[in-house]
Design a protein around this motif. Structure first.
Motif, short mmCIF file in Angstrom:
data_model
loop_
_atom_site.label_atom_id
_atom_site.label_comp_id
_atom_site.label_asym_id
_atom_site.label_seq_id
_atom_site.Cartn_x
_atom_site.Cartn_y
_atom_site.Cartn_z
N SER A 229 0.75 -1.46 -0.01
CA SER A 229 -0.19 -0.02 0.15
C SER A 229 0.73 1.33 0.18
O SER A 229 0.47 2.32 -0.22
N SER A 230 2.14 1.14 0.25
CA SER A 230 3.04 2.36 0.35
C SER A 230 3.38 2.88 -0.91
O SER A 230 3.97 3.76 -1.24
N ASP B 258 -7.01 -8.36 3.99
CA ASP B 258 -5.44 -8.45 4.29
C ASP B 258 -4.80 -9.67 3.95
O ASP B 258 -3.86 -10.11 3.71
N THR C 16 -6.67 -7.46 -1.78
CA THR C 16 -8.17 -6.50 -2.14
C THR C 16 -8.35 -7.03 -3.47
O THR C 16 -9.46 -7.03 -3.77
N LEU D 223 -11.69 0.59 1.79
CA LEU D 223 -10.53 0.10 2.22
C LEU D 223 -9.19 0.45 1.31
O LEU D 223 -8.41 1.08 1.55
N ARG E 92 -6.31 3.23 1.49
CA ARG E 92 -4.86 2.71 1.50
C ARG E 92 -4.22 3.27 0.28
O ARG E 92 -2.83 3.36 0.23
N ARG F 64 -4.09 11.20 2.26
CA ARG F 64 -5.06 11.91 3.06
C ARG F 64 -5.62 13.05 2.45
O ARG F 64 -6.79 13.34 2.58
N LEU G 189 -3.69 -4.62 -2.64
CA LEU G 189 -3.35 -3.95 -1.42
C LEU G 189 -3.19 -5.02 -0.14
O LEU G 189 -4.46 -5.61 -0.17
N GLY H 105 -2.74 -5.31 4.29
CA GLY H 105 -2.23 -4.24 5.38
C GLY H 105 -0.78 -4.52 5.70
O GLY H 105 -0.10 -5.56 5.37
N SER I 183 -10.74 2.32 13.43
CA SER I 183 -11.10 1.38 12.69
C SER I 183 -12.06 0.41 13.09
O SER I 183 -13.23 0.05 12.52
#
Length: 474
Positions: free
Chosen positions: A3-4, A74, A78, A125, A129, A133, A192, A194, A393
């Motif tokens: 996700s990064s 996770d 996804t 989700l 991710r 933001r 993606l 977690g 969450s």
């Protein structure tokens, strides 16, 4: 793909569209069905006033699986989960269209619910991710727009399809959209996961799920299932025992499904309990009104569906007013007054009879739509507004579960009341219309009692964070 990592330009552009389409499929399906219930009942040789299991089975399945959606995403990624969700939803739609009996239809709705429970949470989700933001409000706003169109289009489209084709098409129209979604999920969706592989609270999930199922079946036992009162009491107490066992167990775990410490935040506790009870009336409204118009007043499916348009339009308009009202008057005043207004509006539907002016009916539904929308926005926001990052969450997941559960309980309660009053025709009420009138009166009064929960807020609750974005409807 972690996700990064940033998304490529094509994926960043198409991902919100795919999630928005999935959101639209789910909200359309949730509103298109109610108008078709009388026609489905005739075709399946069932009583139109006892078709609530078709609605409840889907809502309850969604509520059951929401807590596991994040862990499943996770664990399996996804892309695969979202693809599987659309595939299950489409398969369930096909099975619904092929059903020849009420039990078959209920089973097919459960399959649909398995897909629906994963589509929206996993889609949200992914957005959470995949985007920074700073982009989140814009992306989520885009994703939720089709969800607002579903309630606007659904009842009218459902009524039109039933009147000019057959009820099977309210499910078949999902198939081409689902096929497109499956292709898009495989070719566009990022995979993606977690940052950490958490351990899922399976015993807690089973206890909590058992409590929801048993309590819902107990309410259904008073309505469609015609269970003896002793069996209903046993089911109800068994459900409450499972719920008590869950909370006692969760209190000693480090990572339970839903942590009891969430309720140490007073606004969360008030918001969750308020959601549970105030949404009973909100859940009953879209179920009862199409039945009232068709079964008691003789409206055609198309006319009954179009009659719901003012409710959806005013809900969209009221969304834009919610923040200003909350900032001006505060959560306590808005939620207390609005809950009372929602109850009064539901009670006003007890005045409807064959001589009731049609324009006045549309006005009543429009007012109720606006009140309902404001209620959802204010309740959802006050529930989450004071939670810290560690609890957000879990709190959001519990809010989603309670929202679905209370809507299904609202349908079950309304159906039980309607069934009871219908059985007493000639004693407590004098006609089917009288049964509907008594049901609306009872549902409205029960909704008004929820105002006492919101009175437990203070005038200062949520004031320091009142300018946050309002949480969307579930």
């Amino acid at each position: 793909m972690p996700s990064s990592l940033p998304l490529d330009a094509r994926t960043a552009r198409l991902l919100p569209w795919i999630v928005a389409i999935a959101f639209f499929m789910q909200t359309l399906d949730g509103t298109i069905l109610n108008t078709a219930l009388p026609s489905m009942a005739r075709d399946l040789a069932e009583d139109p006033l006892r078709m609530q299991s078709v609605v409840i089975s889907y809502m309850l399945t969604v509520a059951l699986l929401i807590p596991a959606s994040g862990w499943i995403a996770d664990r399996f990624g996804t892309r695969r989960v979202f693809f599987g969700a659309i595939l299950l939803f489409s398969l369930g739609s096909l099975l619904c269209a092929l059903s020849h009996s009420l039990p078959q239809l209920v089973g097919a709705r459960v399959v649909q619910g398995l897909g629906g429970a994963l589509m929206l949470p996993v889609g949200r989700l992914m957005v959470l991710r995949a985007y920074p933001r700073t982009e989140l409000v814009r992306i989520m706003g885009f994703v939720t727009i089709p969800g607002l169109l579903g309630p606007l289009i659904g009842p009218t489209l459902g009524g039109w399809l039933v009147e000019y084709t057959s009820w099977h098409w309210i499910f078949l129209i999902n198939l081409p959209v689902g096929a497109l979604g499956c292709v898009a999920a495989l070719s566009v969706m990022p995979d993606l996961r977690g940052p950490e592989r958490s351990r899922f609270d399976t015993p807690g999930f089973l206890l909590f799920g058992a409590a929801m199922v048993l309590i819902t079946i107990a309410l259904e036992g008073l309505g469609e299932l015609h269970l003896p009162h002793l069996r209903v009491l046993l089911l109800l107490f068994a459900g409450l025992a499972c719920l008590a066992a869950y909370w006692l167990r969760a209190g000693r775990l480090e990572q339970p499904l839903f942590a009891p410490r969430l309720f140490h935040t007073r606004t969360f506790a008030v918001g969750i309990l308020g959601n549970l009870f105030a949404r009973l009336g909100s859940g009953a409204l879209p179920f009862l009104v199409p039945l009232l118009l068709q079964v008691a007043l003789g409206y055609s499916p198309a006319t009954a569906g179009m009659s719901m348009i003012p409710l959806a339009i005013s809900a969209m308009v009221a969304k834009g007013l919610a923040r200003r009202l909350i900032e001006r008057f505060g959560y306590r005043a808005v939620l207390t007054g609005n809950t009372l207004a929602l109850g009064v509006g539901l009670c006003s539907l007890a005045l409807i009879d064959p001589q009731h002016p049609y324009w006045l009916l549309l006005l009543q539904l429009a007012v109720l739509g606006g009140i309902n929308s404001l209620q959802f926005t204010a309740m959802n926001t006050v529930t989450l507004i004071d939670l810290d990052d560690r609890s957000a969450s879990s709190g959001n997941s519990l809010l989603s579960v309670v929202a679905q559960l209370s809507l299904s309980l609202g349908v079950a309660c309304a159906a039980a009341l309607l069934g009871g009053f219908t059985a007493s025709i000639g004693q407590e009420v004098d006609s089917v219309l009288g049964a509907f009138q008594a049901t609306f009166l009872c549902v409205g009064l029960l909704t008004m009692l929820a105002a006492a929960i919101f009175l437990q807020l203070t005038g200062e609750d949520g004031r320091s964070a009142r300018k946050v974005e309002a949480v969307g409807e579930e």
